[in-house]
Scaffold this active site. Structure first.
Site, mmCIF file in Angstrom:
data_model
loop_
_atom_site.group_PDB
_atom_site.id
_atom_site.type_symbol
_atom_site.label_atom_id
_atom_site.label_comp_id
_atom_site.label_asym_id
_atom_site.label_seq_id
_atom_site.Cartn_x
_atom_site.Cartn_y
_atom_site.Cartn_z
ATOM 1 N N MET A 19 23.957 14.366 54.910
ATOM 2 C CA MET A 19 24.180 13.054 54.302
ATOM 3 C C MET A 19 22.925 12.198 54.340
ATOM 4 S SD MET A 19 27.063 13.362 53.082
ATOM 5 C CE MET A 19 27.328 11.737 52.429
ATOM 6 N N ASP A 38 15.417 10.779 63.340
ATOM 7 C CA ASP A 38 16.359 11.802 63.824
ATOM 8 C C ASP A 38 15.876 12.185 65.211
ATOM 9 O OD1 ASP A 38 18.454 14.001 62.237
ATOM 10 O OD2 ASP A 38 17.690 14.514 64.232
ATOM 11 N N VAL A 95 24.677 10.038 61.692
ATOM 12 C CA VAL A 95 24.618 11.100 62.707
ATOM 13 C C VAL A 95 25.997 11.759 62.787
ATOM 14 C CG1 VAL A 95 22.815 9.862 63.967
ATOM 15 C CG2 VAL A 95 25.188 9.615 64.707
ATOM 16 N N GLU A 97 29.799 12.871 63.475
ATOM 17 C CA GLU A 97 31.018 12.054 63.440
ATOM 18 C C GLU A 97 31.612 11.919 64.838
ATOM 19 O OE1 GLU A 97 31.917 10.253 61.079
ATOM 20 O OE2 GLU A 97 34.041 10.320 60.577
ATOM 21 N N LYS A 102 28.015 6.925 67.895
ATOM 22 C CA LYS A 102 27.707 5.867 66.930
ATOM 23 C C LYS A 102 27.647 4.509 67.639
ATOM 24 C CE LYS A 102 29.662 8.418 63.000
ATOM 25 N NZ LYS A 102 28.629 8.748 62.051
ATOM 26 N N HIS A 145 30.108 4.317 52.953
ATOM 27 C CA HIS A 145 30.567 5.705 52.930
ATOM 28 C C HIS A 145 30.133 6.375 51.631
ATOM 29 C CE1 HIS A 145 34.124 8.731 52.909
ATOM 30 N NE2 HIS A 145 33.044 9.261 53.413
ATOM 31 N N ASN A 195 39.696 9.283 51.895
ATOM 32 C CA ASN A 195 40.075 10.333 52.844
ATOM 33 C C ASN A 195 41.464 10.106 53.424
ATOM 34 O OD1 ASN A 195 37.807 11.860 52.457
ATOM 35 N ND2 ASN A 195 36.676 10.997 54.166
HETATM 36 P P1 NAD Z 1 24.771 16.697 59.893
HETATM 37 O O1 NAD Z 1 25.262 17.447 61.093
HETATM 38 O O2 NAD Z 1 24.329 17.443 58.701
HETATM 39 O O3 NAD Z 1 23.557 15.748 60.351
HETATM 40 C C1 NAD Z 1 23.593 14.921 61.471
HETATM 41 C C2 NAD Z 1 22.156 14.605 61.875
HETATM 42 O O4 NAD Z 1 22.179 13.607 62.898
HETATM 43 C C3 NAD Z 1 21.396 15.796 62.452
HETATM 44 O O5 NAD Z 1 20.155 15.931 61.761
HETATM 45 C C4 NAD Z 1 21.166 15.423 63.912
HETATM 46 O O6 NAD Z 1 19.943 15.927 64.433
HETATM 47 C C5 NAD Z 1 21.157 13.920 63.832
HETATM 48 N N1 NAD Z 1 21.467 13.235 65.096
HETATM 49 C C6 NAD Z 1 22.427 13.546 65.993
HETATM 50 N N2 NAD Z 1 22.408 12.688 67.010
HETATM 51 C C7 NAD Z 1 21.399 11.814 66.776
HETATM 52 C C8 NAD Z 1 20.879 10.699 67.467
HETATM 53 N N3 NAD Z 1 21.373 10.311 68.641
HETATM 54 N N4 NAD Z 1 19.854 10.022 66.911
HETATM 55 C C9 NAD Z 1 19.334 10.404 65.742
HETATM 56 N N5 NAD Z 1 19.777 11.469 65.033
HETATM 57 C C10 NAD Z 1 20.810 12.149 65.549
HETATM 58 O O7 NAD Z 1 25.929 15.662 59.537
HETATM 59 P P2 NAD Z 1 26.337 15.094 58.078
HETATM 60 O O8 NAD Z 1 27.213 16.071 57.413
HETATM 61 O O9 NAD Z 1 25.108 14.599 57.409
HETATM 62 O O10 NAD Z 1 27.262 13.875 58.513
HETATM 63 C C11 NAD Z 1 26.732 12.660 58.997
HETATM 64 C C12 NAD Z 1 27.793 11.582 58.937
HETATM 65 O O11 NAD Z 1 28.202 11.412 57.580
HETATM 66 C C13 NAD Z 1 29.062 11.873 59.734
HETATM 67 O O12 NAD Z 1 29.543 10.656 60.269
HETATM 68 C C14 NAD Z 1 30.001 12.402 58.668
HETATM 69 O O13 NAD Z 1 31.360 12.214 58.993
HETATM 70 C C15 NAD Z 1 29.617 11.547 57.491
HETATM 71 N N6 NAD Z 1 29.930 12.120 56.158
HETATM 72 C C16 NAD Z 1 29.737 13.438 55.914
HETATM 73 C C17 NAD Z 1 30.017 13.951 54.654
HETATM 74 C C18 NAD Z 1 29.762 15.396 54.345
HETATM 75 O O14 NAD Z 1 30.295 15.885 53.327
HETATM 76 N N7 NAD Z 1 28.982 16.104 55.117
HETATM 77 C C19 NAD Z 1 30.493 13.101 53.654
HETATM 78 C C20 NAD Z 1 30.638 11.751 53.918
HETATM 79 C C21 NAD Z 1 30.358 11.259 55.196
#
Ligand code: NAD
Length: 408
Positions: A19, A38, A95, A97, A102, A145, A195
């Protein structure tokens, strides 16, 4: 704290995963400079390369010229820590979920950022008020979102917490416009508009697998109605493992009969498109969902193990249950004031969930059927299948007045 809206010029994104990458491009495309954080430097490095590669691809396709690609890339920079981003107008957190994670990030940022800066989370479902409570600026906290892939999907749900200020919402709406998004304001509830409605819709689809249907049949019925993808193809794209891992982490929900097929697929490493197998099979490098008899055999096995007497389920029943589940939850969202209008709900489903455009969205579709008819059909399902089909109060009221959702 300023109560007047302000233009967002500099932003930061926390998280360089799926994302974060899309969100960074949305901002850079809209002329906003972005600092990117990150906690995994390798992830950030890969993400910067992926963004550069996407722009190079856009140039090859002739969608932008090299100069524009260079300008956009120049707007994005890696930041080593939170102190580096202290002057930004907006932070978007993307980051994992996880509420505690968060909250920790929001608490830390709150102590560093200028008072007027906005703090947004890209959470798919978590409580925005609980995130805001970790800060001393709840009026400046909201949900932004995005949908995956964020730089392509048009929908942006802007989640209003109990204390989010009108100025913060206005700034978010203005940013949404600059990014070319269809923005819909949602109240704060689990899953927000999109959702939250998806949950009962998918639940029906999953139940029908246990009762006698197969994934391909359910998807074919909904795609026949005009959905871009049926629910199981959608899960293959999103990743079946995301909810599986979330259930595991939360320590609840893993025993529900409806998720047993998902659980088995995940235990087999069938996570969806990304692993080459999920509800369907994918040839290497292909996104073409191919029917996999092994999955049908698994569906049969799991439903028999759970003691279901399988029966034939036709496309009419599939549509009836999936669509009415959407409409009934949509009506609850409307009566609770989570959505401002039925049209907003339709915009969410048309722009974020592949609902067929010619049907105008789930609420417009229901209006077209007539709410008296919808009400009767929900009552019939309630009689056959139980309480979960109890019609939303609003449907009964509007039906009795001969009105539709759009007349509210
Ligand atoms: P992801 O696992 O692909 O990426 C998460 C990133 O966060 C990773 O690069 C990780 O290294 C980094 N991270 C973790 N802890 C950290 C910290 N303390 N400080 C800095 N960076 C940190 O996850 P994603 O799929 O991109 O999802 C991210 C958010 O977006 C979640 O809350 C998810 O629910 C939401 N979301 C996801 C989607 C989807 O389809 N994937 C859609 C809408 C919303």
């Amino acid at each position: 704290m300023s109560q007047t809206s302000f233009e967002i010029q500099q932003a930061a994104v926390i998280g360089a995963g799926t994302m974060g990458r899309g969100i960074v491009m949305c901002l850079a495309n809209a002329g906003v400079s972005v600092q990117w954080v990150d906690n995994n430097p390798q992830m950030l490095e890969q993400a910067l390369m992926a963004v550069a590669e996407t722009y190079a691809h856009n140039v090859r396709q002739g969608r932008i010229d090299q100069a524009e690609a260079d300008t956009r890339i120049a707007r994005v920079s890696a930041a080593a820590d939170y102190a580096t981003i202290r002057n930004v107008d907006l932070v978007i957190e993307a980051v994992y979920e996880n509420l505690e994670l968060k909250q920790k990030i929001f608490r830390e940022l709150d102590g560093l950022l200028k008072p007027e800066a906005l703090l947004a989370s890209n959470t798919s479902a978590l409580d925005i008020d609980a995130i805001a409570a970790a800060t001393r600026r709840p009026a400046q906290v909201l949900g932004l979102h995005f949908f995956s892939p964020a730089h392509i999907m048009k929908l942006l749900e802007i989640v209003r917490g109990a204390q989010t200020s009108p100025a913060a919402l206005e700034a978010a709406l203005a940013l949404g416009k600059r990014m070319g998004k269809v923005s819909v304001v949602s109240g704060n509830c689990h899953g927000f508009i999109g959702n939250r409605m998806l949950h009962p819709y998918v639940l029906e689809a999953r139940k029908m697998l246990l009762e006698g249907a197969y994934p391909q049949q359910v998807d074919a019925a909904l795609q026949g109605f005009g959905f871009a993808m049926g629910p199981f193809r959608m899960y293959d794209v999103v990743g079946i493992d995301l909810e599986w891992r979330a259930r595991e982490l939360a320590g609840k929900g893993q025993d529900a009969p409806e998720v047993q097929i998902d659980n088995r697929l995940c235990e087999m490493g069938r996570f969806g498109q990304k692993s080459g197998n999920g509800y369907y099979h994918y040839e290497p490098g292909s996104r073409q969902a191919e029917h996999d008899p092994e999955v049908d055999a698994l569906v049969l096995r799991v439903s028999e193990e759970l003691g279901f007497q399988r029966r034939d389920i036709g496309p009419e029943e599939i549509l009836e249950r999936c669509l009415l589940a959407l409409v009934n939850e949509g009506a609850k969202i409307l009566q609770e004031g989570i959505a401002g209008s039925a049209h907003d709900i339709d915009l969410v489903y048309l722009n974020g969930y592949g609902f067929p455009a010619d049907k105008g969205g789930p609420m417009a579709w229901a209006d077209h059927q007539g709410l008296a008819d919808i009400h009767q059909r929900l009552l019939a399902l309630e009689t056959r299948q139980g309480d979960q089909w109890k019609p939303a109060r609003l449907i009964g009221e509007l039906a009795a007045q001969g009105r539709g959702f759009a007349d509210r």
